[in-house]
Enzyme design. Sequence first.
Site, mmCIF file in Angstrom:
data_model
loop_
_atom_site.group_PDB
_atom_site.id
_atom_site.type_symbol
_atom_site.label_atom_id
_atom_site.label_comp_id
_atom_site.label_asym_id
_atom_site.label_seq_id
_atom_site.Cartn_x
_atom_site.Cartn_y
_atom_site.Cartn_z
ATOM 1 N N LYS A 51 0.818 -1.210 0.000
ATOM 2 C CA LYS A 51 0.000 0.000 0.000
ATOM 3 C C LYS A 51 0.855 1.265 0.000
ATOM 4 O O LYS A 51 0.402 2.335 -0.396
ATOM 5 C CB LYS A 51 -0.875 0.017 1.270
ATOM 6 C CG LYS A 51 -1.857 -1.095 1.351
ATOM 7 C CD LYS A 51 -2.636 -1.015 2.657
ATOM 8 C CE LYS A 51 -3.519 -2.203 2.845
ATOM 9 N NZ LYS A 51 -4.083 -2.227 4.225
ATOM 10 N N GLU A 107 8.150 2.287 -5.792
ATOM 11 C CA GLU A 107 8.222 1.902 -4.378
ATOM 12 C C GLU A 107 8.290 3.141 -3.503
ATOM 13 O O GLU A 107 8.906 4.142 -3.868
ATOM 14 C CB GLU A 107 9.482 1.044 -4.137
ATOM 15 C CG GLU A 107 9.195 -0.446 -4.006
ATOM 16 C CD GLU A 107 8.462 -0.831 -2.726
ATOM 17 O OE1 GLU A 107 7.763 -0.002 -2.117
ATOM 18 O OE2 GLU A 107 8.586 -1.999 -2.330
ATOM 19 N N ASP A 108 7.684 3.050 -2.332
ATOM 20 C CA ASP A 108 7.770 4.155 -1.375
ATOM 21 C C ASP A 108 9.182 4.257 -0.798
ATOM 22 O O ASP A 108 9.785 5.319 -0.768
ATOM 23 C CB ASP A 108 6.731 3.984 -0.254
ATOM 24 C CG ASP A 108 6.739 2.597 0.379
ATOM 25 O OD1 ASP A 108 7.522 1.714 -0.046
ATOM 26 O OD2 ASP A 108 5.955 2.368 1.323
ATOM 27 N N ASP A 111 14.489 -0.358 1.801
ATOM 28 C CA ASP A 111 15.130 -0.469 3.111
ATOM 29 C C ASP A 111 16.170 -1.587 3.012
ATOM 30 O O ASP A 111 17.304 -1.361 2.627
ATOM 31 C CB ASP A 111 14.018 -0.749 4.129
ATOM 32 C CG ASP A 111 14.490 -0.810 5.558
ATOM 33 O OD1 ASP A 111 15.547 -0.255 5.852
ATOM 34 O OD2 ASP A 111 13.783 -1.414 6.392
ATOM 35 N N LYS A 139 17.162 3.777 2.242
ATOM 36 C CA LYS A 139 17.982 3.736 3.470
ATOM 37 C C LYS A 139 19.167 2.825 3.184
ATOM 38 O O LYS A 139 19.108 1.618 3.466
ATOM 39 C CB LYS A 139 17.179 3.104 4.609
ATOM 40 C CG LYS A 139 16.118 3.956 5.234
ATOM 41 C CD LYS A 139 15.572 3.191 6.446
ATOM 42 C CE LYS A 139 14.172 3.582 6.777
ATOM 43 N NZ LYS A 139 13.535 2.672 7.743
ATOM 44 N N PHE A 160 12.847 5.292 11.278
ATOM 45 C CA PHE A 160 11.578 4.782 10.768
ATOM 46 C C PHE A 160 10.686 5.967 10.424
ATOM 47 O O PHE A 160 10.366 6.778 11.285
ATOM 48 C CB PHE A 160 10.900 3.834 11.757
ATOM 49 C CG PHE A 160 9.899 2.957 11.068
ATOM 50 C CD1 PHE A 160 10.304 1.792 10.429
ATOM 51 C CD2 PHE A 160 8.564 3.325 10.989
ATOM 52 C CE1 PHE A 160 9.395 1.004 9.730
ATOM 53 C CE2 PHE A 160 7.638 2.544 10.299
ATOM 54 C CZ PHE A 160 8.072 1.370 9.676
ATOM 55 N N VAL A 161 10.331 6.079 9.160
ATOM 56 C CA VAL A 161 9.582 7.252 8.699
ATOM 57 C C VAL A 161 8.149 6.883 8.321
ATOM 58 O O VAL A 161 7.866 5.747 7.940
ATOM 59 C CB VAL A 161 10.289 7.934 7.508
ATOM 60 C CG1 VAL A 161 11.580 8.587 7.949
ATOM 61 C CG2 VAL A 161 10.547 6.944 6.366
ATOM 62 N N ASP A 167 3.482 3.926 6.493
ATOM 63 C CA ASP A 167 2.727 3.723 7.726
ATOM 64 C C ASP A 167 3.571 3.100 8.825
ATOM 65 O O ASP A 167 4.662 2.572 8.574
ATOM 66 C CB ASP A 167 1.578 2.756 7.451
ATOM 67 C CG ASP A 167 2.074 1.311 7.305
ATOM 68 O OD1 ASP A 167 2.968 1.081 6.465
ATOM 69 O OD2 ASP A 167 1.601 0.429 8.042
ATOM 70 N N ARG A 173 -0.539 7.061 7.017
ATOM 71 C CA ARG A 173 -0.371 7.127 5.556
ATOM 72 C C ARG A 173 -0.867 8.462 5.004
ATOM 73 O O ARG A 173 -0.416 8.914 3.953
ATOM 74 C CB ARG A 173 -1.139 5.995 4.871
ATOM 75 C CG ARG A 173 -0.625 4.595 5.192
ATOM 76 C CD ARG A 173 -1.207 3.584 4.207
ATOM 77 N NE ARG A 173 -1.058 2.211 4.670
ATOM 78 C CZ ARG A 173 0.036 1.463 4.508
ATOM 79 N NH1 ARG A 173 1.089 1.977 3.931
ATOM 80 N NH2 ARG A 173 0.075 0.218 4.943
HETATM 81 P P1 IMP Z 1 12.551 -3.788 2.222
HETATM 82 O O1 IMP Z 1 12.068 -5.057 1.629
HETATM 83 O O2 IMP Z 1 13.250 -3.985 3.532
HETATM 84 O O3 IMP Z 1 13.378 -2.931 1.262
HETATM 85 O O4 IMP Z 1 11.305 -2.977 2.662
HETATM 86 C C1 IMP Z 1 10.507 -2.359 1.809
HETATM 87 C C2 IMP Z 1 9.179 -2.033 2.460
HETATM 88 O O5 IMP Z 1 9.274 -1.919 3.882
HETATM 89 C C3 IMP Z 1 8.756 -0.682 1.991
HETATM 90 O O6 IMP Z 1 8.045 -0.762 0.787
HETATM 91 C C4 IMP Z 1 7.890 -0.195 3.137
HETATM 92 O O7 IMP Z 1 6.568 -0.645 2.974
HETATM 93 C C5 IMP Z 1 8.500 -0.839 4.360
HETATM 94 N N1 IMP Z 1 9.393 0.101 5.092
HETATM 95 C C6 IMP Z 1 10.736 0.065 5.186
HETATM 96 N N2 IMP Z 1 11.210 1.079 5.917
HETATM 97 C C7 IMP Z 1 10.127 1.792 6.299
HETATM 98 C C8 IMP Z 1 9.959 3.002 7.072
HETATM 99 O O8 IMP Z 1 10.902 3.666 7.557
HETATM 100 N N3 IMP Z 1 8.685 3.412 7.230
HETATM 101 C C9 IMP Z 1 7.600 2.757 6.718
HETATM 102 N N4 IMP Z 1 7.716 1.640 5.983
HETATM 103 C C10 IMP Z 1 8.966 1.161 5.778
HETATM 104 MG MG MG Z 2 6.051 -0.774 0.532
#
Ligand code: IMP
Ligand code: MG
Length: 184
Positions: A51, A107-108, A111, A139, A160-161, A167, A173
């Site tokens: 989302k 992608e938002d 991480d 990040k 954590f943002v 969210d 959101r």
């Molecule tokens: P990844 O698979 O660890 O790269 O995570 C990606 C997903 O984790 C993102 O699309 C977000 O939905 C969530 N996410 C990672 N860091 C944050 C944050 O700081 N705030 C909110 N959602 C996050």
């Molecule tokens: Mg996401």
Amino acid sequence: MTRLGVILAPMPSRPAPMLSEEQIARRVRELGAQITHDYADRALALVCVLKGSFVFAADLARAIELPLRVEFLGVRSYGAGTETSGVVQITQDLSHPIEHQHVLLVEDIIDTGLTVAYLMDLFRTRGPATVRVCALLHKPSRARAQVPIDYLGFTIEDRFVVGYGLDVGGLYRNLPYIGVIEGS
Ligand code: IMP
Ligand code: MG
């Protein structure tokens, strides 16, 4: 406070601002102009990863001047907390094939990179012409999978943002800016 502590603590009503509405809007316009230029009139399928990307994708789509289709893909990698489970679950698949199309995955935030790495592998099995990635936030300090980010809004530190689609436990959101969860 530990990451678990963050989610158990009472929610602050106004997370401290990290990126303002104006900063985000300016950067989204720049990304849209860059994408418009790079694809040079080719048709594009924008894949909004739900989302978290729904706000960013909505603004980005309006900053791109190309023949554009928008698709939605539902993904879950977190429980209620602030740590990724590392297991990516598709909660809603694309409603149209992407074969022979130019696909831009929106992608938002990237991480650990596990979500985008998984999605790139999945998409490649479906025969698109090209797949690129556009992320609002990155990040880099937490990377566990190397993923190419073709278009990036902002690099941020390991906090954590929330807001602008992102969210914690389903909340925030609708915050119009990107804010930091205290203690994260
Ligand atoms: P990844 O698979 O660890 O790269 O995570 C990606 C997903 O984790 C993102 O699309 C977000 O939905 C969530 N996410 C990672 N860091 C944050 C944050 O700081 N705030 C909110 N959602 C996050
Ligand atoms: Mg996401």
